[in-house]
Design a protein around this motif. Structure first.
Motif, PDB file in Angstrom:
ATOM      1  N   LEU A   1     -10.811   1.819-103.782  1.00 35.73           N
ATOM      2  CA  LEU A   1      -9.467   1.717-104.366  1.00 35.73           C
ATOM      3  C   LEU A   1      -8.611   2.896-103.897  1.00 35.73           C
ATOM      4  CD1 LEU A   1     -10.504   0.631-107.973  1.00 35.73           C
ATOM      5  CD2 LEU A   1      -9.931  -0.817-106.006  1.00 35.73           C
ATOM      6  N   LYS A   2      -8.148   2.796-102.694  1.00 37.80           N
ATOM      7  CA  LYS A   2      -7.419   3.886-102.043  1.00 37.80           C
ATOM      8  C   LYS A   2      -6.263   4.400-102.905  1.00 37.80           C
ATOM      9  CE  LYS A   2      -4.474   4.216 -97.963  1.00 37.80           C
ATOM     10  NZ  LYS A   2      -4.131   3.556 -96.720  1.00 37.80           N
ATOM     11  N   GLY A   3      -6.252   5.705-103.157  1.00 45.52           N
ATOM     12  CA  GLY A   3      -5.134   6.334-103.856  1.00 45.52           C
ATOM     13  C   GLY A   3      -5.232   6.314-105.372  1.00 45.52           C
ATOM     14  N   VAL A   4      -6.189   5.562-105.939  1.00 43.54           N
ATOM     15  CA  VAL A   4      -6.308   5.515-107.407  1.00 43.54           C
ATOM     16  C   VAL A   4      -7.104   6.746-107.860  1.00 43.54           C
ATOM     17  CG1 VAL A   4      -7.187   4.188-109.377  1.00 43.54           C
ATOM     18  CG2 VAL A   4      -6.260   3.000-107.370  1.00 43.54           C
ATOM     19  N   LYS A   5      -6.607   7.416-108.908  1.00 42.61           N
ATOM     20  CA  LYS A   5      -7.296   8.616-109.405  1.00 42.61           C
ATOM     21  C   LYS A   5      -8.026   8.266-110.704  1.00 42.61           C
ATOM     22  CE  LYS A   5      -3.606  11.693-108.009  1.00 42.61           C
ATOM     23  NZ  LYS A   5      -2.427  11.252-108.660  1.00 42.61           N
ATOM     24  N   ILE A   6      -9.346   8.416-110.689  1.00 42.12           N
ATOM     25  CA  ILE A   6     -10.153   8.068-111.866  1.00 42.12           C
ATOM     26  C   ILE A   6     -10.835   9.331-112.390  1.00 42.12           C
ATOM     27  CG2 ILE A   6     -12.094   6.673-112.719  1.00 42.12           C
ATOM     28  CD1 ILE A   6     -11.473   4.646-110.496  1.00 42.12           C
TER      29      ILE A   6
ATOM     30  N   ASN B   1     -15.465  11.898 -91.770  1.00 37.98           N
ATOM     31  CA  ASN B   1     -15.320  11.869 -93.236  1.00 37.98           C
ATOM     32  C   ASN B   1     -14.806  13.196 -93.756  1.00 37.98           C
ATOM     33  OD1 ASN B   1     -16.330   9.332 -93.217  1.00 37.98           O
ATOM     34  ND2 ASN B   1     -18.366   9.854 -94.009  1.00 37.98           N
ATOM     35  N   THR B   2     -15.309  14.292 -93.179  1.00 40.79           N
ATOM     36  CA  THR B   2     -14.873  15.622 -93.636  1.00 40.79           C
ATOM     37  C   THR B   2     -13.378  15.797 -93.372  1.00 40.79           C
ATOM     38  OG1 THR B   2     -17.066  16.507 -93.202  1.00 40.79           O
ATOM     39  CG2 THR B   2     -15.286  18.108 -93.368  1.00 40.79           C
ATOM     40  N   ALA B   3     -12.926  15.408 -92.191  1.00 37.88           N
ATOM     41  CA  ALA B   3     -11.497  15.552 -91.862  1.00 37.88           C
ATOM     42  C   ALA B   3     -10.642  14.754 -92.852  1.00 37.88           C
ATOM     43  CB  ALA B   3     -11.244  15.091 -90.431  1.00 37.88           C
ATOM     44  N   PHE B   4     -11.034  13.506 -93.108  1.00 41.14           N
ATOM     45  CA  PHE B   4     -10.246  12.690 -94.047  1.00 41.14           C
ATOM     46  C   PHE B   4     -10.328  13.247 -95.470  1.00 41.14           C
ATOM     47  CE2 PHE B   4      -9.965   9.604 -90.637  1.00 41.14           C
ATOM     48  CZ  PHE B   4      -8.686   9.101 -90.822  1.00 41.14           C
TER      49      PHE B   4
ATOM     50  N   THR C   1      -2.415  15.259 -98.384  1.00 39.96           N
ATOM     51  CA  THR C   1      -1.517  15.039 -97.254  1.00 39.96           C
ATOM     52  C   THR C   1      -1.752  13.668 -96.619  1.00 39.96           C
ATOM     53  OG1 THR C   1      -3.081  16.301 -95.912  1.00 39.96           O
ATOM     54  CG2 THR C   1      -1.125  17.453 -96.654  1.00 39.96           C
ATOM     55  N   ARG C   2      -2.932  13.078 -96.850  1.00 41.19           N
ATOM     56  CA  ARG C   2      -3.192  11.715 -96.371  1.00 41.19           C
ATOM     57  C   ARG C   2      -4.241  11.097 -97.284  1.00 41.19           C
ATOM     58  NH1 ARG C   2      -4.536   9.825 -90.132  1.00 41.19           N
ATOM     59  NH2 ARG C   2      -4.890   7.631 -90.588  1.00 41.19           N
ATOM     60  N   ILE C   3      -3.858  10.077 -97.998  1.00 44.24           N
ATOM     61  CA  ILE C   3      -4.760   9.474 -98.977  1.00 44.24           C
ATOM     62  C   ILE C   3      -5.473   8.300 -98.330  1.00 44.24           C
ATOM     63  CG2 ILE C   3      -4.872   8.350-101.249  1.00 44.24           C
ATOM     64  CD1 ILE C   3      -4.043  11.352-101.317  1.00 44.24           C
ATOM     65  N   SER C   4      -6.797   8.338 -98.305  1.00 43.36           N
ATOM     66  CA  SER C   4      -7.542   7.258 -97.649  1.00 43.36           C
ATOM     67  C   SER C   4      -8.614   6.669 -98.555  1.00 43.36           C
ATOM     68  CB  SER C   4      -8.194   7.784 -96.368  1.00 43.36           C
ATOM     69  OG  SER C   4      -9.032   8.884 -96.667  1.00 43.36           O
ATOM     70  N   LYS C   5      -8.763   7.215 -99.775  1.00 43.01           N
ATOM     71  CA  LYS C   5      -9.825   6.699-100.645  1.00 43.01           C
ATOM     72  C   LYS C   5      -9.508   6.964-102.115  1.00 43.01           C
ATOM     73  CE  LYS C   5     -12.431  10.884 -99.589  1.00 43.01           C
ATOM     74  NZ  LYS C   5     -13.663  11.450 -99.082  1.00 43.01           N
ATOM     75  N   THR C   6     -10.377   6.509-102.972  1.00 42.20           N
ATOM     76  CA  THR C   6     -10.241   6.754-104.408  1.00 42.20           C
ATOM     77  C   THR C   6     -10.451   8.243-104.663  1.00 42.20           C
ATOM     78  OG1 THR C   6     -11.511   4.721-104.593  1.00 42.20           O
ATOM     79  CG2 THR C   6     -11.041   5.870-106.643  1.00 42.20           C
ATOM     80  N   GLU C   7      -9.713   8.780-105.656  1.00 41.76           N
ATOM     81  CA  GLU C   7      -9.941  10.194-105.997  1.00 41.76           C
ATOM     82  C   GLU C   7     -10.645  10.267-107.345  1.00 41.76           C
ATOM     83  OE1 GLU C   7      -6.802  12.846-105.221  1.00 41.76           O
ATOM     84  OE2 GLU C   7      -7.628  14.425-106.523  1.00 41.76           O
ATOM     85  N   TYR C   8     -11.715  11.039-107.409  1.00 39.43           N
ATOM     86  CA  TYR C   8     -12.462  11.200-108.662  1.00 39.43           C
ATOM     87  C   TYR C   8     -12.240  12.596-109.202  1.00 39.43           C
ATOM     88  CZ  TYR C   8     -14.543   6.928-107.050  1.00 39.43           C
ATOM     89  OH  TYR C   8     -14.702   5.643-106.610  1.00 39.43           O
ATOM     90  N   ILE C   9     -11.938  12.647-110.502  1.00 40.37           N
ATOM     91  CA  ILE C   9     -11.772  13.929-111.174  1.00 40.37           C
ATOM     92  C   ILE C   9     -12.878  13.936-112.212  1.00 40.37           C
ATOM     93  CG2 ILE C   9     -10.223  15.248-112.680  1.00 40.37           C
ATOM     94  CD1 ILE C   9      -7.932  13.524-111.253  1.00 40.37           C
TER      95      ILE C   9
ATOM     96  N   LEU D   1     -10.505  -1.972 -88.970  1.00 38.44           N
ATOM     97  CA  LEU D   1     -10.512  -0.528 -89.201  1.00 38.44           C
ATOM     98  C   LEU D   1     -10.504  -0.196 -90.677  1.00 38.44           C
ATOM     99  CD1 LEU D   1      -7.238   1.243 -89.015  1.00 38.44           C
ATOM    100  CD2 LEU D   1      -7.243  -0.923 -87.845  1.00 38.44           C
ATOM    101  N   SER D   2     -11.190   0.877 -90.991  1.00 37.35           N
ATOM    102  CA  SER D   2     -11.266   1.311 -92.394  1.00 37.35           C
ATOM    103  C   SER D   2     -10.067   2.212 -92.681  1.00 37.35           C
ATOM    104  CB  SER D   2     -12.566   2.074 -92.629  1.00 37.35           C
ATOM    105  OG  SER D   2     -12.468   3.355 -92.067  1.00 37.35           O
ATOM    106  N   ASP D   3      -9.901   2.593 -93.956  1.00 44.18           N
ATOM    107  CA  ASP D   3      -8.798   3.486 -94.309  1.00 44.18           C
ATOM    108  C   ASP D   3      -8.993   4.874 -93.719  1.00 44.18           C
ATOM    109  OD1 ASP D   3      -7.263   1.681 -95.758  1.00 44.18           O
ATOM    110  OD2 ASP D   3      -8.569   1.901 -97.509  1.00 44.18           O
ATOM    111  N   ALA D   4     -10.227   5.189 -93.337  1.00 47.41           N
ATOM    112  CA  ALA D   4     -10.502   6.498 -92.728  1.00 47.41           C
ATOM    113  C   ALA D   4     -10.825   6.305 -91.250  1.00 47.41           C
ATOM    114  CB  ALA D   4     -11.651   7.185 -93.457  1.00 47.41           C
ATOM    115  N   ALA D   5      -9.918   5.618 -90.542  1.00 47.97           N
ATOM    116  CA  ALA D   5     -10.118   5.413 -89.100  1.00 47.97           C
ATOM    117  C   ALA D   5      -9.359   6.490 -88.337  1.00 47.97           C
ATOM    118  CB  ALA D   5      -9.610   4.029 -88.699  1.00 47.97           C
TER     119      ALA D   5
END
Ligand code: SF4
Length: 668
Positions: A593-598, A548-551, A559-567, A365-369
């Motif tokens: 990189l789940k949860g890492v903010k780049i 994907n939209t829900a995640f 509220t639920r981190i499932s992937k890298t965040e890009y700013i 399962l992926s992080d967005a399962a």
């Protein structure tokens, strides 16, 4: 509660003062204006004029252009002359950071200037000191001395002004006293606003932008409250989420922040900042604004007499866990398989990959399962992964093959009538928050036991407000059953759907409400997104799109981190590299990189300040040169652009933020 909007249940615009930007009226009930900003070099007149025209033709009612120094400010006259000669009367806005002398030139040329109170007078050194009241007042006096000439020029030339605070670029003085907070953002703008009011200058619009929608929404609400309390009147508001990024994520983040405020009638003009061509921002703005052309509504929602949550802060609603839903657990995602039999193959759309060749057939399962599938009247005829629950119609539950994995879905009336057998552990009960009769709602609340998860949807036009009002009632009565936010749309375009889901689910999530998300569309109506004749986003697998939209909504509301965040900044005339291409390149190697903010920022002048709470920063520091950051600290200066992505990966590795891209996590 402090005032921040006219009504929490009936849609009504917030009353604001009227501001004229050229011939365009903003505020005081005027239509919500949409705008964007050019990304060309302001000294390149031909390119800037051509891009401004593309933006105007895409619907932009104001066009902002960066003026980093006196040269660019002076060139605004040439750009304006050229646009007017070609018949375009759209008001222009000069974007100023750091350079009062450029602002004072631009204010004589264009219809509006935007100043950033975090850097108009102050240079950011990331220094923190303890200011005595006297030292603080001396700083304010210094700002007054520097800012008043611009106010007087604007007054003389009839030029409007935006006092545009950014969360990422608060001055050291504000940071030292208020910290990195919504209140600091408000005070930063209020200092400048008080000076302008002392000069009897009122052609002012304000903004409180942040890349974090929580911070952004709270700052706007606090600003409204502060203006009302101190002045008894409210200036028009320009809404935006900064550094939202590109594609679906950029649209979702923007729609959550901007849409949450628009839902309550807040906002007189909006800009959706995407790391894309600026004309692509306008259709998103139009879709957002068109949701509110319906006027006043919501008469069926009972008024909220007591607010049981804090609109100026964030605290997740305390719920009691029912199985794997609610309590301290992350919000769940429910995928709809009522129209197609689930198979090992089609579960890959919602994050489950089946390897039949491994011993006994293995699930990854992926992080967005997704956490549950809804199957209607169907049963599943293969062994599911243990992490995936099945929701079936209450009528079908009795004959379900495995009562540990299947759970019934009732509608409120069948639950109240006890029409079908229920689960001893977990029952989903759905109801329409907008139309439920008061006596049924009363009986329903009384019937809730520790096995019920409430699935709230609404079929009235002001749907979000009705869902929020029902959850508020539950909170007021200390009823702690988890609530799933259910949203369905028959809108056709991908943009409209993303905006609809984001505003309807995002707004309650930002109030701390919601233990899960269940979104649904009509795939036969869904249209791929076309911009300027080319397909920009395409839906090949509708169920994957919804998952994907829900995640992504849960990620954007943190509220639920499932992937890298890009700013990533939208780019502008200061940008020193191809931001869109670079963002895509960085995304391709770091997306796991789940949860890492780049942060990926176009220039060193504003980039470091605007990166907000990013963990790592990739910032243009000169032509072909990149400076890399860990938090706010420079770690590698002026790295050649050709090797900068590899150096970023090394940096991620050094700080333990890198993992090799594993295919997935084993499920069972
Ligand atoms: S950070 Fe990006 S958008 Fe902001 S000024 Fe620099 S290049 Fe322009």
């Amino acid at each position: 509660m402090q005032y921040y909007c006219e009504s929490l249940t009936g849609y009504k615009r917030l009353p604001t003062l009227e501001v004229k930007v050229g011939d365009l009226t903003i505020g005081n009930g005027a239509p919500i204006r949409i705008q964007t900003m050019t990304t060309t070099d302001t000294m390149d007149t031909a390119a800037t004029v051509a891009q401004a025209i593309r933006c105007i033709e895409a619907g932009s009612e104001l066009v902002r252009i960066t003026a980093p120094s006196k040269r660019e400010a002076e060139n605004l006259a040439v750009i304006k002359r050229e646009l007017r000669a070609r018949g375009y009367q759209t008001p222009l806005v000069a974007d100023i950071h750091f350079t009062p002398n450029a602002a004072e030139i631009a204010a004589r040329i264009v219809e509006k200037v935007r100043v950033n109170p975090g850097n108009y007078v102050d240079k950011k050194k990331f220094e923190f000191k303890n200011y005595t009241d006297q030292a603080y007042q001396e700083e304010i006096a210094r700002i007054r001395e520097r800012f008043t000439p611009l106010v007087r020029i604007c007054k003389q030339y009839g030029t409007a002004m935006r006092i545009g605070t950014n969360h990422g670029s608060l001055s050291d003085r504000i940071m030292s006293r208020y910290g990195d907070t919504p209140m600091g953002m408000v005070e930063s703008a209020m200092e400048f606003l008080r000076i302008a009011r002392d000069e009897h200058y009122h052609q002012i619009i304000l903004s409180m932008k942040a890349s974090n929608p929580h911070v952004m929404v709270q700052a706007y609400r606090r600003l409204i409250s502060s203006m009302e309390e101190e002045f008894g009147e409210i200036y028009p508001l320009h809404l935006g989420v900064t550094e939202a990024g590109d594609g679906e994520d950029g649209r979702i983040k923007s729609a959550i922040g901007i849409g949450t405020l628009l839902e309550d009638g807040i906002g007189d003009t909006i800009r959706v900042s995407l790391t894309e061509e600026p004309e692509y921002e306008l259709p998103v703005c139009q879709d957002l604004v068109s949701r509110y052309l319906r006027g006043a509504s919501g008469t069926r929602i009972p008024p909220v007499t007591k607010v049981s949550y804090d609109p100026f802060g964030f605290e997740r609603r305390k719920t009691t866990a029912v199985g794997r839903v609610g309590g301290a657990q992350v919000p769940v995602v429910i995928a709809d398989y009522s129209d197609e039999r689930p198979t090992p193959e089609n579960l890959s759309s919602i994050g489950y990959r089946h390897s039949p060749n491994e011993r006994f057939g293995k699930w990854h399962l992926s992080d967005a399962a997704a956490d549950f599938i809804y199957t209607g009247a169907r049963y599943v005829d293969f062994k599911l992964p243990g992490t995936l629950g099945v929701i079936c119609d209450a009528q079908s539950y009795e004959k379900a093959p495995d009562k540990d994995q299947y759970f019934p879905l009732f509608i409120a009336e069948t639950w109240l009538d006890k029409a079908y057998p229920s689960s001893a552990t977990l029952n989903f009960v759905s109801l329409d928050a907008g139309t439920i009769a008061p006596e049924v709602w009363q009986r329903f609340r009384e019937s809730l036991d520790e096995t019920v998860v409430v699935c709230l949807y609404s079929t009235i036009p002001h749907a979000m407000a009705s869902v929020r009002a029902r959850i508020n009632e539950l909170m007021g009565e200390k009823i702690s059953n988890p609530v799933i936010l259910c949203v369905e749309t028959s809108l056709g375009s991908i943009d409209e759907q993303l905006i609809h889901f984001s505003a309807e689910c995002g707004a309650p999530l930002l109030e701390g409400m919601g233990d899960g998300v269940w979104i649904k569309n009509h795939p036969e109506l869904t249209r791929n997104m076309q911009v300027s004749g080319r397909t920009y986003m395409e839906v090949r697998d509708n169920r994957q799109f919804l998952n994907n939209t829900a995640f992504s909504i849960l990620q954007a509301t943190r509220t639920r981190i499932s992937k890298t965040e890009y700013i990533s900044c939208p780019s502008c005339g200061r940008t020193l590299f191809d931001l869109q291409e670079t963002t895509a390149k960085i995304r391709a190697v770091t997306h796991h990189l789940k949860g890492v903010k780049i942060a990926i920022m176009g220039c060193i002048v504003n980039g470091p300040g605007e990166m907000a709470d990013a963990d790592f920063g990739y910032v243009g520091s000169g032509p072909g040169k990149i400076t890399l950051y860990k938090g706010k600290d420079i770690v590698k200066r002026n790295v050649p652009a050709e090797t900068a992505v590899d150096e970023l990966i090394d940096l991620l590795k050094e700080h333990g933020a890198w993992i090799d891209e594993a295919a997935s996590t084993p499920a069972d």
